[in-house]
Design a protein around this motif. Sequence first.
Motif, mmCIF file in Angstrom:
data_model
loop_
_atom_site.group_PDB
_atom_site.id
_atom_site.type_symbol
_atom_site.label_atom_id
_atom_site.label_comp_id
_atom_site.label_asym_id
_atom_site.label_seq_id
_atom_site.Cartn_x
_atom_site.Cartn_y
_atom_site.Cartn_z
ATOM 1 N N LEU A 127 102.419 58.884 34.841
ATOM 2 C CA LEU A 127 101.773 59.979 34.113
ATOM 3 C C LEU A 127 102.788 61.051 33.701
ATOM 4 C CD1 LEU A 127 98.457 60.472 36.131
ATOM 5 C CD2 LEU A 127 98.682 59.663 33.767
ATOM 6 N N GLN A 167 95.936 58.980 28.572
ATOM 7 C CA GLN A 167 97.206 58.319 28.285
ATOM 8 C C GLN A 167 96.977 56.927 27.682
ATOM 9 O OE1 GLN A 167 99.785 56.637 31.508
ATOM 10 N NE2 GLN A 167 101.195 58.269 30.892
ATOM 11 N N GLU A 221 108.115 68.078 41.265
ATOM 12 C CA GLU A 221 107.117 69.086 40.926
ATOM 13 C C GLU A 221 106.097 69.291 42.041
ATOM 14 O OE1 GLU A 221 103.790 69.848 37.398
ATOM 15 O OE2 GLU A 221 105.429 68.429 37.073
ATOM 16 N N THR A 260 96.120 69.424 36.953
ATOM 17 C CA THR A 260 95.238 70.168 36.057
ATOM 18 C C THR A 260 95.998 70.868 34.933
ATOM 19 O OG1 THR A 260 95.278 72.034 37.625
ATOM 20 C CG2 THR A 260 93.426 70.494 37.783
ATOM 21 N N ARG A 261 97.271 71.219 35.168
ATOM 22 C CA ARG A 261 98.015 71.862 34.077
ATOM 23 C C ARG A 261 98.303 70.884 32.942
ATOM 24 N NH1 ARG A 261 102.720 72.067 37.833
ATOM 25 N NH2 ARG A 261 101.991 74.150 38.332
ATOM 26 N N ARG A 262 98.131 69.586 33.201
ATOM 27 C CA ARG A 262 98.359 68.585 32.163
ATOM 28 C C ARG A 262 97.087 68.196 31.409
ATOM 29 N NH1 ARG A 262 102.496 68.090 35.621
ATOM 30 N NH2 ARG A 262 104.489 67.319 34.774
ATOM 31 N N ALA A 269 99.704 70.413 39.570
ATOM 32 C CA ALA A 269 100.474 69.521 38.688
ATOM 33 C C ALA A 269 99.554 68.701 37.792
ATOM 34 C CB ALA A 269 101.351 68.598 39.529
ATOM 35 N N LEU A 308 93.527 61.801 33.248
ATOM 36 C CA LEU A 308 94.862 61.708 32.648
ATOM 37 C C LEU A 308 95.240 60.263 32.332
ATOM 38 C CD1 LEU A 308 96.734 64.344 34.834
ATOM 39 C CD2 LEU A 308 96.231 64.525 32.392
ATOM 40 N N ILE A 350 104.649 62.853 35.848
ATOM 41 C CA ILE A 350 104.710 63.932 36.832
ATOM 42 C C ILE A 350 105.856 63.643 37.787
ATOM 43 C CG2 ILE A 350 103.434 65.262 38.549
ATOM 44 C CD1 ILE A 350 100.853 64.230 37.317
#
Length: 384
Positions: free
Chosen positions: A69, A33, A75, A117-119, A115, A29, A71
């Motif tokens: 990131l 980014q 969450e 892996t869903r991104r 949180a 990630l 997050i």
Amino acid sequence: MTAPVRPACDLQPAIAVVGGSLTGPVTALLLLQAGFDDVTVFEAAPASAPLGGGLIGLEHPALDVLDRLGIDQREFVAHDSEAIVEMSIRDRRPAETIRRTYPGRNTTWTRLHQALTRRLPAGVLQTGMKVTALTERAGRPVLRFRDGHTAAADLVVFADGRSSTGRRLLDSERTLRYAGYVAHRGIADITPPAGLRDFLRLQPCPGVQFNLAPVPGGCDWTFYLDCTSGEYARRFGAEPTRRVFALPRHVSPAARAHVDTHADLLLPAEHAALVRATSTRMAVPVLDITPPNRMVWPVGAGHAVLLGDALAPVRPHTARGANNGIEQAAGLAAALTQHRKYAADLPAALHGWQRRHLPAAVAALHRGPVIGHRLGLGTHQPTP
């Protein structure tokens, strides 16, 4: 519409990240980014494998990386207490209480992994890809997988945990050593005792420690008890350096009875009852390893690196496992960004990253046995 033209210095190396637990997805990630567009995460476990894990403490630098990131802490942090309550226990009753402040927050592996892996964009995470070899072809590192597939890259990032294949391939002389005690873990789906909100640490006697914290739907506990290598093999089906995580299916009735008996002997009644009522249990043998003297290896004209537990698995008392991995991933992304955007010399950037992060990893490795010795863990003392 024509695609924007990249600056001549905008280098786009192909990056393969091995390991889909926490450090691997964080690394991917951060790179995505930062503008890297050829990043793939290879995870050995198949997509159908059940995933889950217990409590993790994240300090402010790691939390800041996650914040950058995008997050939000809400969450993955269910209980925002920063308190650690340490209680000495005598005759199964609290004797002395000390309250400390932890510079961070607690989460669980499960919530944080979800949180992260869903991104990940579709196609970045490839599951069921067990690495078996790292070779070179036409000057580039090439990963070989158990199913026969191969993948070439310019940089291979091994973030594949305590039993790292990358460490075995790159730094094979550094093997895991058992420290002589086990972190028995459980997640109880019952209401925490007495409205528990803080992280609670019970110290009944030298050689024993019990940690308890609230998590969504119940509470997470860890019970540290001495155990010989042979006893571990009999209770969990393999030697501790082979079975570095004992999953619920590996926990034998004898292992369960061993923990229950010690809970009844040593813990206050409400905590012993909580242990007995826990159906889902795991175990983690506490392991040591010789400190690393490098994090970067040349592979042809490319490179391979180790980070997180793949580089240096630390004892859980240090609370540095996930923190080391996340902080090292952020530093690596910063070094690689200088290479991508400004054509900084890549070997120099990687070795600068190593120079900044290696000392902290080594320090955490040294600190773990000191803490364990202070607690009397790993000495095989007879239990009162």
